[in-house]
Motif scaffolding. Sequence first.
Motif, PDB file in Angstrom:
ATOM      1  N   GLY A 186       0.816  -1.212   0.000  1.00  0.00           N
ATOM      2  CA  GLY A 186       0.000   0.000   0.000  1.00  0.00           C
ATOM      3  C   GLY A 186       0.850   1.264   0.000  1.00  0.00           C
ATOM      4  O   GLY A 186       0.323   2.378   0.005  1.00  0.00           O
ATOM      5  N   ALA A 187       2.169   1.088  -0.010  1.00  0.00           N
ATOM      6  CA  ALA A 187       3.049   2.253  -0.128  1.00  0.00           C
ATOM      7  C   ALA A 187       3.176   2.615  -1.604  1.00  0.00           C
ATOM      8  O   ALA A 187       2.963   1.774  -2.470  1.00  0.00           O
ATOM      9  CB  ALA A 187       4.419   1.943   0.455  1.00  0.00           C
ATOM     10  N   ARG A 188       3.483   3.861  -1.895  1.00  0.00           N
ATOM     11  CA  ARG A 188       3.733   4.273  -3.287  1.00  0.00           C
ATOM     12  C   ARG A 188       5.228   4.489  -3.467  1.00  0.00           C
ATOM     13  O   ARG A 188       5.886   5.023  -2.577  1.00  0.00           O
ATOM     14  CB  ARG A 188       2.967   5.563  -3.611  1.00  0.00           C
ATOM     15  N   LEU A 189       5.729   4.065  -4.611  1.00  0.00           N
ATOM     16  CA  LEU A 189       7.150   4.271  -4.864  1.00  0.00           C
ATOM     17  C   LEU A 189       7.349   5.604  -5.553  1.00  0.00           C
ATOM     18  O   LEU A 189       6.668   5.910  -6.531  1.00  0.00           O
ATOM     19  CB  LEU A 189       7.720   3.156  -5.747  1.00  0.00           C
ATOM     20  N   ARG A 190       8.268   6.377  -5.043  1.00  0.00           N
ATOM     21  CA  ARG A 190       8.665   7.608  -5.710  1.00  0.00           C
ATOM     22  C   ARG A 190      10.079   7.349  -6.208  1.00  0.00           C
ATOM     23  O   ARG A 190      11.041   7.397  -5.439  1.00  0.00           O
ATOM     24  CB  ARG A 190       8.618   8.761  -4.703  1.00  0.00           C
ATOM     25  N   GLU A 191      10.147   6.988  -7.510  1.00  0.00           N
ATOM     26  CA  GLU A 191      11.451   6.634  -8.077  1.00  0.00           C
ATOM     27  C   GLU A 191      12.238   7.888  -8.405  1.00  0.00           C
ATOM     28  O   GLU A 191      11.692   8.824  -8.980  1.00  0.00           O
ATOM     29  CB  GLU A 191      11.249   5.812  -9.357  1.00  0.00           C
ATOM     30  N   VAL A 192      13.512   7.871  -8.073  1.00  0.00           N
ATOM     31  CA  VAL A 192      14.357   9.025  -8.381  1.00  0.00           C
ATOM     32  C   VAL A 192      15.617   8.575  -9.111  1.00  0.00           C
ATOM     33  O   VAL A 192      16.035   7.428  -9.023  1.00  0.00           O
ATOM     34  CB  VAL A 192      14.736   9.818  -7.100  1.00  0.00           C
ATOM     35  N   GLY A 193      16.212   9.523  -9.859  1.00  0.00           N
ATOM     36  CA  GLY A 193      17.458   9.253 -10.561  1.00  0.00           C
ATOM     37  C   GLY A 193      17.253   8.344 -11.753  1.00  0.00           C
ATOM     38  O   GLY A 193      16.144   8.213 -12.288  1.00  0.00           O
ATOM     39  N   THR A 194      18.334   7.709 -12.185  1.00  0.00           N
ATOM     40  CA  THR A 194      18.295   6.821 -13.334  1.00  0.00           C
ATOM     41  C   THR A 194      18.926   5.485 -12.950  1.00  0.00           C
ATOM     42  O   THR A 194      19.425   5.330 -11.837  1.00  0.00           O
ATOM     43  CB  THR A 194      19.079   7.416 -14.516  1.00  0.00           C
ATOM     44  N   THR A 195      18.933   4.554 -13.896  1.00  0.00           N
ATOM     45  CA  THR A 195      19.500   3.239 -13.613  1.00  0.00           C
ATOM     46  C   THR A 195      20.945   3.336 -13.145  1.00  0.00           C
ATOM     47  O   THR A 195      21.367   2.647 -12.225  1.00  0.00           O
ATOM     48  CB  THR A 195      19.451   2.378 -14.897  1.00  0.00           C
ATOM     49  N   ASN A 196      21.719   4.223 -13.820  1.00  0.00           N
ATOM     50  CA  ASN A 196      23.149   4.258 -13.500  1.00  0.00           C
ATOM     51  C   ASN A 196      23.532   5.391 -12.557  1.00  0.00           C
ATOM     52  O   ASN A 196      24.553   5.316 -11.895  1.00  0.00           O
ATOM     53  CB  ASN A 196      23.995   4.317 -14.783  1.00  0.00           C
ATOM     54  N   ARG A 197      22.744   6.461 -12.536  1.00  0.00           N
ATOM     55  CA  ARG A 197      23.169   7.604 -11.707  1.00  0.00           C
ATOM     56  C   ARG A 197      22.013   8.208 -10.921  1.00  0.00           C
ATOM     57  O   ARG A 197      20.973   8.564 -11.479  1.00  0.00           O
ATOM     58  CB  ARG A 197      23.790   8.697 -12.593  1.00  0.00           C
ATOM     59  N   THR A 198      22.232   8.319  -9.611  1.00  0.00           N
ATOM     60  CA  THR A 198      21.278   9.011  -8.752  1.00  0.00           C
ATOM     61  C   THR A 198      22.083   9.886  -7.799  1.00  0.00           C
ATOM     62  O   THR A 198      23.100   9.445  -7.260  1.00  0.00           O
ATOM     63  CB  THR A 198      20.426   8.000  -7.960  1.00  0.00           C
TER      64      THR A 198
END
Length: 436
Positions: A186-198
Amino acid sequence: MGDRPVDPRRRIPRTDVLLADPRLTAAVATLGVARVKALVAAVQDRARRGEIRPEDVPDEAAARVAAGAGGPRPVVNATGVLLHTNLGRAALSGAAVDALCAAAGHTDVELDLTTGRRARRGRGALAALAAAVPDAAAVHVVNNGAAALALAATGLAAGRQIVVSRGELVEIGDGFRLPDLLVSTGARLREVGTTNRTTLADYAAALGPDTGFVLKVHPSNFVVRGFTSAVPVRELATLGVPVVADIGSGLLAPDDLLPDEPDAASTLRAGAALVTASGDKLLGGPQAGLLLGDADLVDRLRRHPLARALRVDKLTLAALEATLSGPPTPTWRALHTAPEELRERADRLAAALAAAGVKAEAAPAAAVVGGGGAPEVELPSWAVRLPERYAVPLRLGDPPVVGRVERGHLLLDLRCVPAERDGTVRDAVLRLRRDG
Ligand SMILES: *Cc1c(COP(=O)(O)O)cnc(C)c1O
């Protein structure tokens, strides 16, 4: 004087009599005579201790063997993979096995014997874990690593956001994807950055009133190389929201042999509010999920209704406590055995086999940690190299010996084989030789 009662032990049926029982015939064919004998011997021992009556031994033996026929079978892990999930990951220490057996009956798992009142469940294991990681203000134990993460997500971020790098949305194995588990709570993911760089700025820009926590996941089974950047826990901890770190393979303290593998103590010291880890990876204990960290957070999770559904049983608690307070585990020993020692064992084993006409030789090999730990780390090892045609019959033997096939050869890597099992490996090969 003449009428001395017969010692009850003398009435315990002998092994050959029991093996002739028609109910055991099929089991002998599938399990092999050695395994059936071991199961029968355990029943005879119980009768000797007076736990069952001698006349009940045949029925009890038949029941035990019937149950044993379907159950998981002990195998020799000669794959060179320390934590092989298909082989049950960590092998427990003798101390943990003893503790587990002792806890099989009624125990004081939730009772204070001095007061006669209810006590905190598994306090011995929790105390041992807390003592092993003094940087953790509080600890809790659940069913496995995934359960620890699910509990953290549910208790701290249900209906809110978990901020996580796109480079850390990993699949562990067998289709188990961490982001799917997190979203299921029930949590929401807040994705940040990219596959290789964050970067830290990526995280900072995503924070808001809806943030439950920032999640740091150890990408345990792969590495990203080249133009990369990731933000360490130490920097994430400056963001002003709790940092939950899923370290995966479960080292409690740093290990010199695995310098890139995160450990609970260092991660907490770097500022993580909560660390989750697996008990049956590098810790070398039973399957369990460890939660370590801030007292308030751990307490909230411990009291969450879901915690009851993820509760560990008394056997796990007993084995975990013994693992934490006992001698080095088989996993630790497999990791730390010197290559020269493995070479000597491989030489000896190969020589014994060659003397019996088997085409065997000692060969250098590379073992790995496995189980989602220390990807790319090769542990120098030694193996006995046999023709490939030995692979299947050894796997089907009794006990099964599981090696690894490489370039037309079967390698029996000795790094995960306890030295006292070398004779078992030798006999398994020799038996095949005899059988043609
Ligand atoms: C292994 C692992 C898990 C899952 O732990 P289980 O004990 O197998 O449930 C979660 N996260 C990471 C990073 C892992 O390596």
